[in-house]
Design an enzyme around this catalytic site. Structure first.
Site, mmCIF file in Angstrom:
data_model
loop_
_atom_site.group_PDB
_atom_site.id
_atom_site.type_symbol
_atom_site.label_atom_id
_atom_site.label_comp_id
_atom_site.label_asym_id
_atom_site.label_seq_id
_atom_site.Cartn_x
_atom_site.Cartn_y
_atom_site.Cartn_z
ATOM 1 N N TRP A 127 0.879 -1.186 0.000
ATOM 2 C CA TRP A 127 0.000 0.000 0.000
ATOM 3 C C TRP A 127 0.911 1.229 0.000
ATOM 4 O O TRP A 127 1.773 1.348 0.880
ATOM 5 C CB TRP A 127 -0.861 -0.050 1.258
ATOM 6 C CG TRP A 127 -1.894 1.020 1.407
ATOM 7 C CD1 TRP A 127 -2.770 1.452 0.459
ATOM 8 C CD2 TRP A 127 -2.168 1.772 2.596
ATOM 9 N NE1 TRP A 127 -3.587 2.422 0.997
ATOM 10 C CE2 TRP A 127 -3.230 2.639 2.301
ATOM 11 C CE3 TRP A 127 -1.632 1.789 3.886
ATOM 12 C CZ2 TRP A 127 -3.767 3.519 3.240
ATOM 13 C CZ3 TRP A 127 -2.162 2.658 4.826
ATOM 14 C CH2 TRP A 127 -3.217 3.511 4.501
ATOM 15 N N ASP A 208 -0.348 -5.432 9.209
ATOM 16 C CA ASP A 208 -1.390 -4.469 8.844
ATOM 17 C C ASP A 208 -2.620 -5.280 8.450
ATOM 18 O O ASP A 208 -2.613 -6.024 7.478
ATOM 19 C CB ASP A 208 -0.912 -3.599 7.675
ATOM 20 C CG ASP A 208 -1.904 -2.487 7.346
ATOM 21 O OD1 ASP A 208 -3.050 -2.537 7.840
ATOM 22 O OD2 ASP A 208 -1.538 -1.578 6.587
ATOM 23 N N ALA A 210 -6.260 -4.858 7.434
ATOM 24 C CA ALA A 210 -7.301 -3.921 7.012
ATOM 25 C C ALA A 210 -8.490 -4.614 6.363
ATOM 26 O O ALA A 210 -9.473 -3.961 6.034
ATOM 27 C CB ALA A 210 -6.713 -2.879 6.050
ATOM 28 N N LYS A 243 -13.246 -1.302 6.427
ATOM 29 C CA LYS A 243 -13.784 -2.110 5.337
ATOM 30 C C LYS A 243 -14.757 -3.166 5.843
ATOM 31 O O LYS A 243 -15.854 -3.305 5.310
ATOM 32 C CB LYS A 243 -12.642 -2.789 4.579
ATOM 33 C CG LYS A 243 -11.438 -1.904 4.338
ATOM 34 C CD LYS A 243 -11.529 -1.101 3.076
ATOM 35 C CE LYS A 243 -10.556 0.059 3.114
ATOM 36 N NZ LYS A 243 -9.923 0.392 1.877
HETATM 37 N N1 PLP Z 1 -3.681 -0.581 5.459
HETATM 38 C C1 PLP Z 1 -4.019 -0.990 4.237
HETATM 39 C C2 PLP Z 1 -3.209 -2.048 3.594
HETATM 40 C C3 PLP Z 1 -5.107 -0.432 3.590
HETATM 41 O O1 PLP Z 1 -5.427 -0.862 2.381
HETATM 42 C C4 PLP Z 1 -5.834 0.580 4.237
HETATM 43 C C5 PLP Z 1 -6.925 1.225 3.506
HETATM 44 O O2 PLP Z 1 -8.047 1.069 3.771
HETATM 45 C C6 PLP Z 1 -5.475 0.937 5.536
HETATM 46 C C7 PLP Z 1 -4.379 0.353 6.102
HETATM 47 C C8 PLP Z 1 -6.169 1.958 6.390
HETATM 48 O O3 PLP Z 1 -7.480 2.206 6.212
HETATM 49 P P1 PLP Z 1 -8.305 3.228 7.103
HETATM 50 O O4 PLP Z 1 -7.364 4.256 7.629
HETATM 51 O O5 PLP Z 1 -9.305 3.812 6.181
HETATM 52 O O6 PLP Z 1 -8.917 2.435 8.199
HETATM 53 C C1 LMR Z 2 -7.008 1.878 -1.047
HETATM 54 O O1 LMR Z 2 -5.896 1.328 -1.035
HETATM 55 O O2 LMR Z 2 -7.595 2.216 -2.075
HETATM 56 C C2 LMR Z 2 -7.713 2.108 0.250
HETATM 57 O O3 LMR Z 2 -7.008 1.455 1.229
HETATM 58 C C3 LMR Z 2 -7.975 3.537 0.523
HETATM 59 C C4 LMR Z 2 -6.759 4.324 0.899
HETATM 60 O O4 LMR Z 2 -6.800 4.978 1.952
HETATM 61 O O5 LMR Z 2 -5.761 4.330 0.175
#
Ligand code: PLP
Ligand code: LMR
Length: 394
Positions: A127, A208, A210, A243
Site C-alpha cells: 500500500w 497491517d 485492514a 472495510k
Molecule cells: N492498510 C491498508 C493495507 C489499507 O489498504 C488501508 C486502507 O483502507 C489501511 C491500512 C487503512 O485504512 P483506514 O485508515 O481507512 O482504516
Molecule cells: C485503497 O488502497 O484504495 C484504500 O485502502 C484507501 C486508501 O486509503 O488508500
C-alpha cells in the site's frame, strides 16, 4: 511563512477518486479506491450498523471523554477478533486510533521510540501510504521481494531469502490477509516459514490488518497473524474497521502491541496512550462503540458475520466472473490468477500508459500501477471491463 510550504502532489489513489467523480461520461467504471460496492454499485451502510446505531442513539447519555487509549471494551473486542486466543490478554497493549492509518502511524511511532534506528521492511509492492508515512517520519525503509508477477502469486523463495537477511532492530511489515495491491497472500505453510525465519533473525513483525473477513473468512484470514503471535515474543498490529464494518468515514482503528511479558505490556500501554495524547488526545469513539456493540452482542455479531460473508462472496464471485470473461476475451489463461487471489485487489499487469489509455478512451478507472478493485465490478460491467482490459493489454 506559509508561502514557503512545499508543493505536494495529490495522493495517487485519492486522486483517481477525484478524477472519477469529475468524469461526466455515462457508463464510466470505477475500479480505483478500495471501497466495497454491492451488486448495484453502492457502498451501503451495513444493516447491522444501522441497528447498532439506532440502539446507541436510544441508550447513550453522554459524549464525555473516555480514555486516551480508547474504551477497554473496544480493546478486548478487537483483540479477540484479530488474535483470538493466540496470546494471553495481559501481554497485549491496545490503542484506539483514527482508522487503520492512524494505527499504522502509531505503530511506527512506537517502533521508533523503542529503537531510534529502526528500519522497516515493506513488501514489494505494498500500500503506497506505508512508504509515504515512513518517508514523512524520516524512518528508513527497504523492500523485500513479495509478488511474482509471472504467476500472480507469492515470490516465496525471494521473500524468505530477503527476510532471512533481517535482524534485531528491524520491523517487518506484513499484510495480515488480502494483500493490497496484489491480492496474493501467504498460505499457512508460508506463514509458518515466515514465523520461523523471523524467530531466527530477531526482527519484529508488524501486521497491517485492514481486510479481515474479505478473503476466506474471519478465522481463516486471521490465521497467519495468530501464528506469528503464538510463535514470536513480540509483534505490532495495525487493525482497521473501515472495510469489514463499512465504517470508512467513522475512522475505526486499533494499534496492538504484543509484548514479551505482562510488565512490558503495561509499559507499552502507557506509552501508546501518551502517543495519542501527543497527536490528537482522545481517539474517535462513535465507530469504535458500534464495533464493540456488534462484536459483543451475539445477535448483532451473527448479523454482521452473515452480511460480511455476502460481501466476501460477492467479491470472490466477481473474481471468478472477471477471470472467465478475460479468458474469453483474450483467448488465454494469462488473467486466470485473478480468480485465486483474495480481497479487494489484483494487479492486472497494465503499465501507467495503458492505465491512462483505458481511463481516457474507455472511462475505465484503476490505480496507475494497474490495480483494480474487484468490488467495483457488477454483473453488468464485467463483460465491458473485460473487453476493455483485453483490448488494451493485447
Ligand atoms: N492498510 C491498508 C493495507 C489499507 O489498504 C488501508 C486502507 O483502507 C489501511 C491500512 C487503512 O485504512 P483506514 O485508515 O481507512 O482504516
Ligand atoms: C485503497 O488502497 O484504495 C484504500 O485502502 C484507501 C486508501 O486509503 O488508500
Amino acid at each position: 511563512m506559509l508561502g514557503q510550504l512545499p508543493e505536494r502532489a495529490p495522493d495517487k489513489i485519492l486522486n483517481i477518486m477525484r478524477l472519477f467523480a469529475e468524469d461526466t461520461r455515462p457508463g464510466k467504471i470505477d475500479l480505483g479506491v478500495g471501497v466495497f460496492r454491492d451488486a448495484a454499485g453502492r457502498t451501503p451502510v451495513m444493516a447491522v450498523v444501522k441497528t447498532a446505531e439506532a440502539r446507541l442513539l436510544e441508550r447513550q447519555q453522554t459524549k464525555g471523554y473516555i480514555a486516551l487509549a480508547g474504551d477497554p471494551e473496544f480493546h478486548a473486542a478487537m483483540r479477540g477478533l484479530v488474535l483470538g486466543a493466540a496470546v494471553a490478554a495481559d501481554r497485549v497493549a491496545a490503542l484506539a486510533t483514527p482508522g487503520g492509518t492512524g494505527a499504522v502511524r502509531q505503530c511506527f511511532e512506537a517502533a521508533r521510540l523503542a529503537n531510534p534506528d529502526v528500519r522497516v521492511l515493506l513488501p514489494e509492492p505494498s500500500w503506497p501510504n506505508h512508504a509515504s508515512i515512513l518517508d514523512t517520519m524520516g524512518i528508513a525503509w527497504a523492500s523485500y521481494r513479495y509478488y511474482d508477477a509471472a504467476t500472480g502469486g507469492l515470490d516465496r523463495a525471494g521473500m524468505l531469502e530477503d527476510l532471512a537477511r533481517t535482524g534485531v532492530g528491524d520491523l517487518v511489515l506484513l499484510h495480515g490477509c488480502c494483500h493490497n495491491p496484489t491480492g496474493a497472500d501467504p498460505q499457512p505453510a508460508d506463514w509458518a516459514e515466515i514465523a520461523m525465519v523471523l524467530g531466527q533473525t530477531g526482527a519484529v513483525p508488524m501486521v497491517d490488518m485492514a481486510y479481515q473477513g474479505f478473503g476466506d473468512g474471519l478465522e481463516a484470514d486471521a490465521a497467519g497473524p495468530r501464528l506469528l503471535a503464538e510463535t514470536l515474543p513480540e509483534m505490532l498490529l495495525a487493525v482497521s474497521g473501515s472495510k469489514n464494518f463499512g465504517l470508512y468515514r467513522e475512522r475505526v482503528g486499533m494499534a496492538l502491541a504484543v509484548c514479551a511479558t505482562p510488565a512490558e505490556a503495561t509499559r507499552a500501554q502507557a506509552l501508546l496512550a501518551w502517543l495519542n495524547r501527543q497527536a490528537y488526545a482522545f481517539p474517535p469513539d462513535h465507530g469504535a462503540r458500534l464495533v464493540t456493540d456488534i462484536l459483543t452482542d451475539p445477535d448483532l455479531r451473527t448479523s454482521w458475520t452473515t452480511e460480511l460473508s455476502a460481501m466476501r462472496e460477492l467479491m470472490n464471485g466477481n473474481r471468478r466472473a472477471l477471470a472467465q470473461a478475460l479468458q474469453a476475451e483474450s483467448g488465454s489463461d494469462r488473467f486466470g490468477f485473478i480468480a485465486g487471489q483474495r480481497g479487494m485487489f489484483s494487479l492486472i499487469g497494465a503499465d501507467p500508459a495503458q492505465v491512462a489509455a483505458m481511463r481516457d478512451e474507455d472511462a475505465l478507472y484503476m490505480i496507475g500501477d494497474g490495480r483494480i478493485n474487484l468490488a467495483g465490478l457488477t454483473p453488468e460491467t464485467i463483460p465491458r471491463a473485460a473487453r476493455i482490459i483485453a483490448r488494451h493489454l493485447r
